[in-house]
Design an enzyme around this catalytic site. Structure first.
Site, short mmCIF file in Angstrom:
data_model
loop_
_atom_site.label_atom_id
_atom_site.label_comp_id
_atom_site.label_asym_id
_atom_site.label_seq_id
_atom_site.Cartn_x
_atom_site.Cartn_y
_atom_site.Cartn_z
N SER A 1 -3.88 -19.62 24.33
CA SER A 1 -3.82 -20.45 23.11
C SER A 1 -4.98 -20.02 22.22
O SER A 1 -5.16 -20.57 21.09
CB SER A 1 -3.88 -21.90 23.59
OG SER A 1 -2.55 -21.94 24.55
N THR B 1 -6.74 -24.76 20.78
CA THR B 1 -5.96 -24.48 19.54
C THR B 1 -6.61 -25.31 18.37
O THR B 1 -6.84 -24.50 17.54
CB THR B 1 -4.53 -25.49 19.74
OG1 THR B 1 -3.72 -24.73 20.71
CG2 THR B 1 -3.76 -25.44 18.37
N ASP C 1 2.52 -27.26 26.94
CA ASP C 1 1.79 -26.39 27.95
C ASP C 1 1.35 -26.81 29.17
O ASP C 1 1.57 -26.13 30.33
CB ASP C 1 0.90 -25.58 26.96
CG ASP C 1 -0.03 -24.72 27.70
OD1 ASP C 1 0.66 -23.51 27.81
OD2 ASP C 1 -1.32 -24.69 28.12
N HIS D 1 3.00 -19.45 22.31
CA HIS D 1 3.50 -18.45 23.30
C HIS D 1 4.54 -19.52 23.96
O HIS D 1 4.46 -20.56 24.01
CB HIS D 1 2.03 -18.15 24.07
CG HIS D 1 1.52 -19.24 24.72
ND1 HIS D 1 2.09 -19.96 25.94
CD2 HIS D 1 0.37 -20.01 24.77
CE1 HIS D 1 1.41 -20.91 26.36
NE2 HIS D 1 0.13 -21.16 25.30
#
Ligand SMILES: *[C@@H]1O[C@H](CO)[C@@H](O)[C@H](O)[C@H]1NC(C)=O
Ligand SMILES: *[C@@H]1O[C@H](CO)[C@@H](O)[C@H](O)[C@H]1NC(C)=O
Ligand SMILES: *[C@@H]1O[C@H](CO)[C@@H](O)[C@H](O)[C@H]1NC(C)=O
Length: 475
Positions: free
Chosen positions: A113, A176, A339, A381
């Site tokens: 990330s 992020t 995630d 992703h």
């Protein structure tokens, strides 16, 4: 204008309740032909391109939200509404444009990330584990930082006189969001307490500090990560008795106090719980710092609805503050714990996070206009998350497949992970899941049950089996 990185279904909302099975009208070919016509007519209207220059941009980033996750979240959203689920539309399905992107990092086939955030926020592909630096910077090597910094769209927007904001369900200094404001060769340098002395002596700065120092006055910052803002041994305001939530800073700085001091005459508000957030009047607040947990926010499914805000509630307040700027705004919204649920093999937690992000997209749509706001929904992703097994229409997305495994004649959940912590042997054989409570929030779903040769699963009991990458740490 709205863009989503995924596939769009038709536009029908169906009001059936029968489960399992499907609505009577789907037996009529005319039903499908009319649906197709509506979809085509809708597509033709897109030829009148919205060529307005966007004044505002909102980027929604579902961390780890690959395409199977979107499909499963769509079904879950419908099932939460009492429908079969497959025919449901996520808010992101309604967006008129779709695209796919290649998300590899300069040094990684499966990206993380941090490197991906640098790519989609700064426009430059980068190494795994690094934020806001180009690929000449080497992970964890402080002395490769200088001269390799790259700036983000958040900074460009601020420089253009727009208001800017960051809203996340993770720590505000997590991978992020940090690529939006920090330049750091190591995503884990959350505060100086996590940094090696050598890096500190060489002048590298921790990410929490960079949040407040690099881009002056980011207008809205919301998420978790409180402990990284306070000196070591400072008890947390919400959990004063819990030492693991103590402040982490070695430099003795109190970044929250520094921020509130600086904001004294600037209509800035610091909040650390939901009640204080929802009682704010956005018209009277120009700068907002909201830090709701010492680390990441709780999962939506486990959230204390009194003390912690939902992603939707944070987005609501953020947009109301940011949109006061006539020159427009840039807002980064991260559904960051999709995630984390996947890393743990806990599909229920992950998918409820994705549905909550979709709710936030709906709310943002109600507060903005497509004529001056570009909204983009994407992911950084995917995960080794899948579902299959010829489940019938309306099968619980967390349920069992209708047949037994060909290999061991036992039942299996439709959802499977290709690696991670869910693999379990009972008396040397795969667990019989028919008695397992697969509706439990915390069930770790099975791993690779069809493909593991018996001898391999014995070699690696309780761990990963199909791939070298073990999904056991939150990246
Ligand atoms: C940079 O730091 C690394 C250790 O992190 C060291 O091995 C290397 O020699 C240093 N390079 C320079 C040019 O100082
Ligand atoms: C946490 O803070 C308390 C209060 O200052 C202190 O007594 C305790 O030793 C700290 N614990 C850790 C692990 O830093
Ligand atoms: C799995 O468990 C169920 C009951 O929980 C049982 O009826 C079934 O026979 C078991 N299957 C195998 C292969 O052990």
């Amino acid at each position: 204008m709205k863009v989503t990185a995924l596939i769009i279904l038709g536009c029908l909302v169906w009001e059936g309740t029968a489960k399992p099975g499907f609505p009577e009208q789907e037996k009529d070919p005319e039903f499908w032909k009319e649906w197709a016509q509506r979809t085509l007519k809708n597509a033709l209207t897109l030829q009148d391109l919205n060529k307005n220059v966007a004044k505002n941009i909102i980027l929604f980033l579902g961390d780890g939200m690959g395409i199977p996750t979107v499909t499963a979240a769509r079904i879950l959203k419908g099932q939460l509404n009492g429908q079969n689920g497959e025919e449901t539309q996520l808010e992101m399905d309604k967006f008129p444009y779709v695209a796919l992107s290649k998300t590899y990092n300069t040094n990684a086939q499966v990206p993380d990330s941090a490197g991906t955030a640098t790519a989609y926020l700064c426009g430059v592909k980068a190494n795994e584990g690094t934020v806001g630096v180009n690929a000449a910077a080497v992970k964890s090597q402080c002395n490769t930082t200088r001269g390799n910094e790259v700036t983000s769209i958040l900074k460009w927007a601020k420089d253009a006189g727009k208001s800017v904001g960051i809203v996340t369900t993770t720590r505000v200094n997590h991978a992020t969001p940090s690529a939006a404001y920090a330049h750091c060769v190591e995503r884990d340098w959350y505060s100086d307490g996590e940094m090696p002395d050598e890096a500190l002596q060489s002048g590298c700065k921790d990410i929490a500090r960079q949040l407040f120092e690099n881009i002056p006055d980011i207008d809205v910052i919301m998420g978790g990560g409180r402990k990284y803002m306070y000196p070591r041994n400072t008890p947390d305001v919400e959990y004063p008795g819990d030492k693991k939530h103590n402040g982490t800073r070695k430099d003795g700085r109190n970044l929250v106090k520094e921020w509130t001091d600086r904001m004294k005459d600037k209509r800035g508000s610091y909040v650390w719980n939901r009640k204080d957030l929802v009682s704010l009047n956005p018209n009277n607040v120009d700068y907002l710092l909201g830090l709701f947990e010492p680390g990441d926010l709780p999962y939506e499914l486990e959230r204390n609805k009194e003390t912690d805000p939902s992603l939707t509630e944070m987005v609501d307040v953020a947009i109301k503050i940011l949109k006061k700027n006539e020159r427009g705004f840039y807002l980064l919204v991260e559904g960051g714990r999709i995630d984390h649920g996947h890393h743990d093999g806990k599909a229920k937690l992950a998918l409820h996070e994705a549905v909550e992000m979709d709710r936030a997209i709906t709310r943002a749509g109600l507060l903005t206009s497509i004529y001056d706001t570009l909204s983009v929904v994407t992911a950084d992703h995917s995960h080794v998350f899948s579902f299959g097994g010829y489940t019938h229409r309306g099968n619980s997305i967390f349920g069992l497949a209708p047949t037994m495994s060909d290999i061991d004649q036992k039942p299996f959940t439709s959802i499977l992970y290709g690696n991670g912590p869910g693999f379990k042997l009972v008396n040397g054989a795969r667990e019989n899941v028919s008695a397992v409570d697969y509706t439990s929030h915390s069930l770790a779903f099975l791993v690779c049950l069809i493909t593991i040769p018996q001898h391999r699963s014995k070699q690696l009991p309780g761990t990963s089996c199909c791939s070298l990458e073990i999904g056991d740490s939150w990246r």
